[in-house]
Design an enzyme around this catalytic site. Structure first.
Site, PDB file in Angstrom:
ATOM      1  N   ASP A  29      40.101  38.259  42.569  1.00  0.00           N
ATOM      2  CA  ASP A  29      40.247  37.181  41.583  1.00  0.00           C
ATOM      3  C   ASP A  29      41.228  36.143  42.151  1.00  0.00           C
ATOM      4  OD1 ASP A  29      39.964  37.065  38.141  1.00  0.00           O
ATOM      5  OD2 ASP A  29      41.267  35.668  39.194  1.00  0.00           O
ATOM      6  N   ILE A  30      40.854  34.891  42.080  1.00  0.00           N
ATOM      7  CA  ILE A  30      41.653  33.818  42.667  1.00  0.00           C
ATOM      8  C   ILE A  30      42.977  33.614  41.917  1.00  0.00           C
ATOM      9  CG2 ILE A  30      40.776  31.804  41.366  1.00  0.00           C
ATOM     10  CD1 ILE A  30      41.056  32.030  45.167  1.00  0.00           C
ATOM     11  N   GLU A  88      35.677  32.785  30.459  1.00  0.00           N
ATOM     12  CA  GLU A  88      35.818  31.646  31.372  1.00  0.00           C
ATOM     13  C   GLU A  88      34.574  31.424  32.229  1.00  0.00           C
ATOM     14  OE1 GLU A  88      39.390  31.842  33.826  1.00  0.00           O
ATOM     15  OE2 GLU A  88      38.467  30.499  35.280  1.00  0.00           O
ATOM     16  N   HIS A  93      31.000  40.209  34.487  1.00  0.00           N
ATOM     17  CA  HIS A  93      31.874  40.769  35.515  1.00  0.00           C
ATOM     18  C   HIS A  93      32.853  41.766  34.912  1.00  0.00           C
ATOM     19  CE1 HIS A  93      33.591  36.977  34.005  1.00  0.00           C
ATOM     20  NE2 HIS A  93      34.768  37.556  34.110  1.00  0.00           N
ATOM     21  N   HIS A  95      36.687  43.177  35.449  1.00  0.00           N
ATOM     22  CA  HIS A  95      37.993  42.980  36.096  1.00  0.00           C
ATOM     23  C   HIS A  95      38.580  44.351  36.409  1.00  0.00           C
ATOM     24  CE1 HIS A  95      38.798  38.680  34.804  1.00  0.00           C
ATOM     25  NE2 HIS A  95      37.918  39.006  33.874  1.00  0.00           N
TER      26      HIS A  95
HETATM   27  P1  5GP Z   1      36.859  35.737  32.340  1.00  0.00           P
HETATM   28  O1  5GP Z   1      35.565  34.959  32.410  1.00  0.00           O
HETATM   29  O2  5GP Z   1      36.612  37.226  32.213  1.00  0.00           O
HETATM   30  O3  5GP Z   1      37.786  35.231  31.305  1.00  0.00           O
HETATM   31  O4  5GP Z   1      37.632  35.548  33.701  1.00  0.00           O
HETATM   32  C1  5GP Z   1      37.094  34.916  34.816  1.00  0.00           C
HETATM   33  C2  5GP Z   1      37.980  35.218  36.021  1.00  0.00           C
HETATM   34  O5  5GP Z   1      37.401  34.589  37.152  1.00  0.00           O
HETATM   35  C3  5GP Z   1      39.422  34.684  35.905  1.00  0.00           C
HETATM   36  O6  5GP Z   1      40.333  35.756  36.051  1.00  0.00           O
HETATM   37  C4  5GP Z   1      39.528  33.664  37.039  1.00  0.00           C
HETATM   38  O7  5GP Z   1      40.798  33.680  37.670  1.00  0.00           O
HETATM   39  C5  5GP Z   1      38.413  34.069  37.974  1.00  0.00           C
HETATM   40  N1  5GP Z   1      37.842  32.960  38.707  1.00  0.00           N
HETATM   41  C6  5GP Z   1      37.397  31.788  38.189  1.00  0.00           C
HETATM   42  N2  5GP Z   1      36.901  30.993  39.164  1.00  0.00           N
HETATM   43  C7  5GP Z   1      37.036  31.681  40.315  1.00  0.00           C
HETATM   44  C8  5GP Z   1      36.706  31.388  41.687  1.00  0.00           C
HETATM   45  O8  5GP Z   1      36.187  30.331  42.038  1.00  0.00           O
HETATM   46  N3  5GP Z   1      36.999  32.343  42.602  1.00  0.00           N
HETATM   47  C9  5GP Z   1      37.560  33.549  42.254  1.00  0.00           C
HETATM   48  N4  5GP Z   1      37.793  34.411  43.234  1.00  0.00           N
HETATM   49  N5  5GP Z   1      37.877  33.856  40.987  1.00  0.00           N
HETATM   50  C10 5GP Z   1      37.627  32.933  40.030  1.00  0.00           C
END
Ligand code: 5GP
Length: 132
Positions: A29-30, A88, A93, A95
């Site tokens: 995760d970035i 987001e 996915h 985590h």
């Molecule tokens: P969620 O959708 O479950 O809230 O979280 C999405 C996750 O994807 C976040 O923790 C965010 O930091 C990660 N994320 C978003 N865009 C990118 C990206 O371009 N590259 C990576 N490696 N992680 C990403």
């Protein structure tokens, strides 16, 4: 329009890759909530986690288990925790977040700083312990 994660799978956006098989991809995760925070995704793009077919859910879970084992072996947290949110990025996915101490904040809202070099080294360290 393909999700940002589909672009990562295709290599159109760079990622710190941990592992991949025919149907799944794992990468750091970035914006990590802890050192080694890894995302496990199905290559088939589905927005909502619970819209995955039952066999896809099972396969993603099994893939994630292998990645969690690699995190456990390489980074030696107390254990590796799991969060499914998806608010987001509209591409299902899991985590995987290593937990290093019992008082560690376990939330996607809390981020830790890891340099780019640090991310590269971490990914390499974890990759060495992956057994698919
Ligand atoms: P969620 O959708 O479950 O809230 O979280 C999405 C996750 O994807 C976040 O923790 C965010 O930091 C990660 N994320 C978003 N865009 C990118 C990206 O371009 N590259 C990576 N490696 N992680 C990403």
């Amino acid at each position: 329009m393909p999700s940002i994660f589909t672009k990562i799978i295709k290599g159109e956006i760079p990622s710190y890759k941990i592992a991949e098989d025919e149907k799944h991809y794992a990468f750091l995760d970035i914006n990590p909530a802890a050192k080694g925070h890894t995302l496990c995704i199905p290559k088939r793009e589905v927005d909502y986690f619970f819209d995955l077919k039952p066999n896809e859910l099972a396969e993603l879970t099994k893939f994630s288990q292998k990645i969690a084992r690699a995190l456990d072996k390489s980074l030696e947290p107390i254990r590796t925790g799991v969060i499914v949110e998806g608010l987001e990025v509209p591409h299902a996915h899991i985590h995987l977040i290593p937990i290093y101490k019992e008082t560690q904040a376990f939330s996607l809202g809390k981020k830790v700083e890891v340099t780019e070099t640090g991310m590269g080294k971490l990914a390499e360290q974890i990759r060495q312990k992956v057994e698919l």
